[in-house]
Scaffold this active site. Structure first.
Site, PDB file in Angstrom:
ATOM      1  N   GLU A  53       0.819  -1.216   0.000  1.00  0.00           N
ATOM      2  CA  GLU A  53       0.000   0.000   0.000  1.00  0.00           C
ATOM      3  C   GLU A  53       0.853   1.267   0.000  1.00  0.00           C
ATOM      4  O   GLU A  53       0.561   2.206  -0.733  1.00  0.00           O
ATOM      5  CB  GLU A  53      -0.953   0.013   1.203  1.00  0.00           C
ATOM      6  CG  GLU A  53      -2.114  -0.956   1.078  1.00  0.00           C
ATOM      7  CD  GLU A  53      -3.150  -0.555   0.040  1.00  0.00           C
ATOM      8  OE1 GLU A  53      -3.041   0.522  -0.582  1.00  0.00           O
ATOM      9  OE2 GLU A  53      -4.089  -1.338  -0.161  1.00  0.00           O
ATOM     10  N   ASP A  71      -6.489   8.034  -0.546  1.00  0.00           N
ATOM     11  CA  ASP A  71      -5.976   7.048   0.403  1.00  0.00           C
ATOM     12  C   ASP A  71      -4.814   7.691   1.154  1.00  0.00           C
ATOM     13  O   ASP A  71      -3.977   8.359   0.549  1.00  0.00           O
ATOM     14  CB  ASP A  71      -5.487   5.795  -0.324  1.00  0.00           C
ATOM     15  CG  ASP A  71      -6.591   5.113  -1.111  1.00  0.00           C
ATOM     16  OD1 ASP A  71      -7.762   5.196  -0.694  1.00  0.00           O
ATOM     17  OD2 ASP A  71      -6.290   4.497  -2.148  1.00  0.00           O
TER      18      ASP A  71
END
Length: 148
Positions: A53, A71
Site C-alpha cells: 500500500e 488514500d
C-alpha cells in the site's frame, strides 16, 4: 551559505517524505500495537499490506478520481469511508478522525483506524493491494529475520 541552503533542502525533503519505516522496525512497532493476530490476521499479513500500500511510508497519499477520495498513510486508508479530509463527497468517516492524522510519523491513529477497518465484514479484504499481493501467498518474508 551554500551549506545552510543544502541543509534546509534536506530537512524540507525529510518533512515532506515523512517517516519511511525500515521493515523490521515496522514489524516490531505493529506487534507492539497489538496487530499480530488481531482479528486472526498475522503480523506478516499486516506487513505485506503496508509494503504494497505505502512501501512503509507514513506520508503516502493516492488520489482516486472516480469517487474523488484519497488514500492516506502507511495503510492507505480511504477518505470516502474511514477518515475526513473535508473534500470527499459523501464521506462516512467511520474512524472519526481527520485524514491528516493518518499521515503522522506516530502511527497510533493509523493502527487504530486499520483495526476499525478489519472489524467490518470485509476484514483485511477491504484492501485491494492485500488481495492482489498477499492473499493466499507465503508472506513470511515480510517478518523474516525481525525476531517478532
Amino acid at each position: 551559505m551554500k551549506v545552510l541552503i543544502i541543509l534546509g533542502l534536506v530537512l524540507l525533503s525529510v518533512m515532506v517524505q515523512g517517516k519511511v519505516f525500515e521493515r523490521c522496525e515496522l514489524a516490531r512497532t505493529l506487534k507492539r500495537f497489538g496487530l499480530d493476530g488481531y482479528r486472526g490476521i498475522s503480523l506478516a499479513n499486516w506487513m505485506c499490506l503496508a509494503k504494497w500500500e505505502s512501501d512503509y511510508n507514513t506520508r503516502a497519499t493516492n488520489y482516486n478520481p472516480g469517487d474523488q477520495s484519497t488514500d492516506y498513510g502507511i495503510f492507505q486508508i480511504n477518505s470516502h469511508y474511514w477518515c475526513n479530509n473535508g473534500r470527499t463527497p459523501g464521506a462516512v468517516n467511520a474512524c472519526h478522525i481527520s485524514c491528516n492524522a493518518l499521515l503522522q510519523d506516530d502511527i497510533t491513529e493509523a493502527v487504530a483506524c486499520a483495526k476499525r477497518v478489519v472489524r467490518d465484514p470485509q476484514g483485511i479484504r477491504a484492501w485491494v493491494a492485500w488481495k492482489a499481493h498477499c492473499q493466499n501467498r507465503d508472506v513470511s518474508q515480510y517478518v523474516q529475520g525481525c525476531g517478532v
